[in-house]
Write a protein that holds these residues in place. Structure first.
Motif, PDB file in Angstrom:
ATOM      1  N   GLY A 104     -21.945  59.162  -2.386  1.00  0.00           N
ATOM      2  CA  GLY A 104     -22.078  58.849  -0.924  1.00  0.00           C
ATOM      3  C   GLY A 104     -22.136  58.215  -0.431  1.00  0.00           C
ATOM      4  N   ALA A 105     -22.474  57.208  -0.918  1.00  0.00           N
ATOM      5  CA  ALA A 105     -22.408  55.551  -0.193  1.00  0.00           C
ATOM      6  C   ALA A 105     -21.208  54.802  -0.305  1.00  0.00           C
ATOM      7  CB  ALA A 105     -22.871  54.637  -1.036  1.00  0.00           C
ATOM      8  N   LEU A 128      -5.784  50.088   3.202  1.00  0.00           N
ATOM      9  CA  LEU A 128      -5.802  49.450   1.381  1.00  0.00           C
ATOM     10  C   LEU A 128      -7.366  50.064   1.184  1.00  0.00           C
ATOM     11  CD1 LEU A 128      -4.460  48.008  -0.741  1.00  0.00           C
ATOM     12  CD2 LEU A 128      -5.423  45.808   0.117  1.00  0.00           C
ATOM     13  N   VAL A 129      -8.205  49.053   2.544  1.00  0.00           N
ATOM     14  CA  VAL A 129      -9.681  49.289   1.792  1.00  0.00           C
ATOM     15  C   VAL A 129     -10.012  50.874   1.727  1.00  0.00           C
ATOM     16  CG1 VAL A 129     -11.977  48.597   2.832  1.00  0.00           C
ATOM     17  CG2 VAL A 129     -10.181  47.286   3.426  1.00  0.00           C
ATOM     18  N   THR A 130     -10.122  51.835   2.433  1.00  0.00           N
ATOM     19  CA  THR A 130     -10.193  52.887   2.276  1.00  0.00           C
ATOM     20  C   THR A 130     -10.151  53.367   0.911  1.00  0.00           C
ATOM     21  OG1 THR A 130     -10.320  53.045   5.248  1.00  0.00           O
ATOM     22  CG2 THR A 130     -10.109  55.661   3.782  1.00  0.00           C
ATOM     23  N   VAL A 131      -8.483  53.692   1.114  1.00  0.00           N
ATOM     24  CA  VAL A 131      -8.161  54.146  -0.001  1.00  0.00           C
ATOM     25  C   VAL A 131      -8.993  53.499  -1.439  1.00  0.00           C
ATOM     26  CG1 VAL A 131      -5.543  54.216  -2.023  1.00  0.00           C
ATOM     27  CG2 VAL A 131      -5.859  54.287   0.556  1.00  0.00           C
ATOM     28  N   ALA A 141     -12.547  55.193  -6.023  1.00  0.00           N
ATOM     29  CA  ALA A 141     -13.839  54.465  -6.542  1.00  0.00           C
ATOM     30  C   ALA A 141     -14.529  55.459  -6.719  1.00  0.00           C
ATOM     31  CB  ALA A 141     -14.894  53.363  -5.792  1.00  0.00           C
ATOM     32  N   ALA A 142     -15.312  56.746  -4.772  1.00  0.00           N
ATOM     33  CA  ALA A 142     -15.689  57.780  -4.575  1.00  0.00           C
ATOM     34  C   ALA A 142     -15.776  58.761  -5.934  1.00  0.00           C
ATOM     35  CB  ALA A 142     -16.191  58.407  -3.328  1.00  0.00           C
ATOM     36  N   ASN A 143     -14.207  59.313  -5.536  1.00  0.00           N
ATOM     37  CA  ASN A 143     -13.994  60.074  -6.690  1.00  0.00           C
ATOM     38  C   ASN A 143     -13.908  60.022  -8.266  1.00  0.00           C
ATOM     39  OD1 ASN A 143     -12.755  62.261  -5.749  1.00  0.00           O
ATOM     40  ND2 ASN A 143     -10.725  61.314  -5.111  1.00  0.00           N
ATOM     41  N   ALA A 144     -13.974  58.185  -8.309  1.00  0.00           N
ATOM     42  CA  ALA A 144     -13.868  57.937 -10.092  1.00  0.00           C
ATOM     43  C   ALA A 144     -15.618  58.683 -10.344  1.00  0.00           C
ATOM     44  CB  ALA A 144     -13.578  57.358 -10.207  1.00  0.00           C
TER      45      ALA A 144
END
Lengths: 365, 269
Positions: free
Chosen positions: B199-200, B250-253, B258-261
C-alpha cells in the motif's frame, strides 16, 4: 473516532502553513479587502511554458533586486480554473485575448495604472484598444501568433492561399489545427468572411466547405502545433495549419520548413499581460510589465520565443533571421483592412451553438 | 499441471503488451535522440540528461515531488493501515458505507477531486481570513490532497491482505498470554505487513505521478515534476523532458514491481 483523530492531525498541519494577514495600507471602500502579503521582493508570474527568455527574467531580478517566480500552465482554461479557485497568489498572468473579457467579468483583474507604464507608447497602435479590452484598461499586448500555413520546401512549396487546403485540389496531404475557432476561422477567411462571424448563412457555408475538406483523401487529421511540426520535419505531410511561432522554432533544426500567411488573411491570437486583482505586489507587477514593453526587452523576448511582437519599437531590433520572415511580421495594413482577425469571444446563444455543432460534426466525420 | 495456452492467445497477449508499452519504449529511446524536436532520429546522445540536471526548475520540482511523495506516503500509510485494520478487526455498524467512502477517492475522476479540494481550501481560507489568518496553497495543501487519496489505497490493500484471516488468530495469541500490544506487534502486524508495504509503495507511486490534483491544489512557486512536464507539453516536448519522463517511468516501474513482489501470496508449507 478515527475521523476525529484524523481531523486532530490535520488541523495543526493546516495551521502550520498559515500566517497573519497584514492589513493592507489602503482598503478601498466598498471593496472586499484584498489579501496582501506583498513584500515587494517576489514577483509571481503565471505564464505559458518557454514563453519568456530566462535571461530576461534574470536581468529584471538583478535590476530590481527581486526574485521572479514563474509558474506554467498549459491552457487558458486550466489557468482560469486555478485562478478562480483562488488558491494561488499571482501578480501577473498571461491569458490569450479571448480570455481577458472572461477574467474581467469574473473580477480577477485590477485596472492598470497607466502612469506606471510609460513604455506602453512602444506598442503599435493597431494592437492597442482592441475589442477584447477597449482602452487597454486591464491588459497590455505581450506576444502574438498568427495562424499560418506551414510546409517543407523539400516536399512541396504552396501558394500563399487557403485554397491550398480549402480549394478543390485533392492531391495534397495536410493537417488542420485541433481547435474549433482556428479551423472554422480559416474556412471563414477563405470564404471572405470574418473569423468571428455570427451570421448563420456564412457559418453554414463554412460548415459545408469544411465537410468537403475533411472528406478529402489528403486530410490527415487534426493536430496541435508540436505534432504538425514533427510531421513537417519528418516530411510526412505537404501542408499544416499552425501557429507561426510554433513552426519557426523548428527552422533552427531544418531550414527547409517554412510558414506563410495566406493572402485571404488569417486569425491571430494575442497573449496579454494582466495584473491580478489579488496581486500581492501590484507595484512590482507594473514595473515588470513596463520592463517587458521596453524596446530592447521586447526584441529579446521575440528573439527567444519566435513569436511576433506587438512592440513597434522592438521591430527593428529583432534578429535578422526573424525580420526576414513575412509570416512573423504581417504587413501593418493587414491589421486595418480586415485580413487579420483576433479570435474574439462569441456571444452565447445561437452562433456559439453553431460553432460547437460544426466542430462536433467535423471531429466525428 | 500446467495447461498449455493456445499459440494464438499468446500472440494476442504479446500484441496487447506491445500496444501498452511501445509508446513508453519510444519515449525512452527518443530521450537519447540528438534532435531537438524528436521527429526524426539524428543520432545517439545522452546530452539531454545533462541538460535536464542543469535545470534549476527541474531540480526544485524533483525535490518537491520527493518531499511530498515521501511524507504523504508516511502519513497515509499510518492512517490507512489503521483504517484497514479497523475494517478487518471490528464489526462496525456502517461498515459497508465506510468501505464505500474508502472506494470513493479511487473511483471519482481526478479533476473532480482536484477542483473540489481547491474549493475546499478556498472555503477554509475564507473562514480563516475572517479570523485574521490566511495561508497560501503550496506544500501543505498538496500534501493533504495526496494523503486524502492515498489513504484509500493503503486501507484497501491492508484489508484485502488480512481478508483471509479470522480474528481467532489474535484471540489465540491472547489466550496464550500475549498482551494487546504484543499480539498486535507479533501477530497482526506481521500478517498485515506485506499489505502495508505494498500500500505504501502504491501510495508513493501515485503521489509521484499525480498531475491533476497537484495542479489544482498547489499554489504559486510550488510545482512538482508531473506539473512541470505537463505544462511544458503545450509548445512541444523538449527532449530533456523526454529524459525526465524516462526517469520517472523507471522509478515507477521499480516501485510497482516491488509492490507486486510484496503482494504475492506466500505459499503455505
Amino acid at each position: 473516532m478515527k475521523r476525529a483523530a484524523l481531523s486532530a492531525l490535520l488541523v495543526p498541519v493546516l495551521l502550520s502553513g498559515c500566517y497573519r494577514v497584514e492589513k493592507p495600507a489602503q482598503a478601498q471602500p466598498g471593496e472586499a479587502t484584498p489579501v496582501t502579503r506583498g513584500d515587494g521582493r517576489t514577483l509571481r508570474v503565471f505564464i505559458w511554458s518557454e514563453y519568456i527568455d530566462p535571461d530576461l527574467v534574470k536581468t529584471f531580478e538583478k535590476q530590481n533586486g527581486v526574485r521572479v517566480v514563474l509558474d506554467t500552465f498549459e491552457s487558458n482554461e486550466a489557468m482560469l480554473a486555478k485562478l478562480q479557485g483562488g488558491g494561488a497568489q499571482y501578480d501577473i498572468a498571461v491569458p490569450s485575448n479571448y480570455v481577458v473579457q472572461t477574467m474581467i467579468r469574473a473580477d480577477l483583474l485590477q485596472p492598470l495604472d497607466r502612469g506606471a507604464l510609460p513604455n506602453l507608447k512602444n506598442i503599435a497602435p493597431g494592437f492597442l484598444n482592441a475589442a477584447y479590452d477597449p482602452g487597454n484598461r486591464y491588459s497590455v499586448p505581450y506576444q502574438y501568433a498568427a495562424t499560418g500555413l506551414a510546409y517543407n520546401t523539400q516536399r512541396y512549396v504552396p501558394q500563399d492561399t487557403w485554397a491550398e487546403i480549402f480549394g478543390p485540389d485533392d492531391t495534397r496531404t495536410f493537417v488542420l489545427l485541433d481547435d474549433p475557432r482556428e479551423v472554422i476561422g480559416a474556412a471563414l477567411k477563405y470564404l471572405g468572411f470574418s473569423a468571428n462571424t455570427t451570421d448563420v448563412a456564412q457559418l453554414r457555408q463554412a460548415r459545408d466547405l469544411l465537410r468537403r475538406v475533411v472528406a478529402k483523401q489528403g486530410f490527415q487529421g487534426f493536430d496541435g502545433g508540436p505534432g504538425t511540426r514533427n510531421k513537417l520535419l519528418a516530411r510526412q505531410i505537404d501542408l499544416g495549419q499552425i501557429y507561426v511561432g510554433d513552426l519557426l522554432i523548428a527552422t533552427e533544426e531544418d531550414e527547409n520548413v517554412q510558414v506563410l500567411l495566406p493572402r485571404q488573411g488569417t486569425t491571430i491570437s494575442m497573449d496579454t499581460l494582466v495584473v491580478l486583482r489579488r496581486s500581492p505586489n501590484p507595484e512590482l507587477a507594473h514595473r515588470f510589465i513596463n520592463f517587458i514593453l521596453d524596446a530592447d526587452n521586447g526584441a529579446q523576448l521575440s528573439n527567444y520565443t519566435y513569436y511576433a511582437t506587438p512592440n513597434a519599437a522592438s521591430q527593428p531590433l529583432l534578429d535578422d533571421f526573424l525580420k526576414d520572415i513575412p509570416a512573423l511580421n504581417p504587413p501593418a495594413a493587414w491589421l486595418t483592412d480586415g485580413r487579420l482577425d483576433f479570435i474574439g469571444e462569441l456571444p452565447s446563444g445561437r452562433p456559439q451553438r453553431l460553432y460547437d455543432r460544426i466542430w462536433t460534426e467535423l471531429k466525428s466525420q | 499441471m500446467i495447461r498449455r495456452t493456445h499459440p494464438a492467445l499468446t500472440a494476442w497477449a504479446w500484441l496487447v503488451y506491445a500496444f501498452l508499452y511501445l509508446p513508453i519504449i519510444v519515449l525512452v529511446v527518443f530521450s537519447f535522440n540528438d534532435s531537438r524536436f524528436g521527429a526524426t532520429w539524428a543520432g545517439f546522445t545522452t546530452k539531454w540528461y545533462g541538460v535536464l540536471f542543469a535545470r534549476a526548475d527541474v531540480r526544485e520540482a524533483l525535490a518537491h515531488t520527493l518531499e511530498i511523495a515521501l511524507l504523504s506516503t508516511l502519513v497515509s500509510t499510518v492512517l490507512g493501515t489503521l483504517v484497514g485494520l479497523g475494517l478487518w478487526r471490528y464489526t462496525l455498524r456502517f461498515r459497508t458505507a465506510l468501505t464505500g467512502l474508502l472506494v470513493l477517492p479511487i473511483v471519482i475522476p481526478d479533476v473532480v477531486m482536484g477542483v473540489s479540494l481547491l474549493m475546499f481550501y478556498s472555503f477554509v481560507r475564507a473562514g480563516l481570513e475572517r479570523l485574521g489568518w490566511t495561508f497560501d496553497n503550496g506544500f501543505w495543501t498538496v500534501l493533504l490532497a495526496h494523503v486524502t487519496f492515498q489513504i484509500s489505497y493503503v486501507a484497501l490493500t491492508v484489508r484485502s491482505r488480512l481478508a483471509g484471516y479470522g480474528p481467532e488468530l489474535e484471540e489465540a495469541a491472547r489466550d496464550l498470554g500475549a498482551t494487546g500490544l504484543r499480539s498486535f506487534t507479533h501477530v497482526v502486524l506481521p500478517l498485515a505487513l506485506p499489505g502495508v508495504l505494498a500500500g505504501a509503495l502504491l501510495a508513493f507511486t501515485l503521489s509521484l505521478d499525480d498531475f491533476v490534483v497537484t495542479y489544482f491544489t498547489s499554489g504559486s512557486g510550488f510545482s512538482t515534476l508531473p506539473v512541470l512536464i505537463y505544462t511544458n507539453v503545450k509548445r512541444g516536448v523538449t527532449p530533456d523532458i523526454n529524459a525526465l519522463s524516462a526517469l520517472l517511468v523507471l522509478v515507477t516501474v521499480v516501485a510497482i514491481v516491488a509492490a507486486n513482489a510484496l503482494l504475492r501470496p506466500r505459499r503455505q508449507p
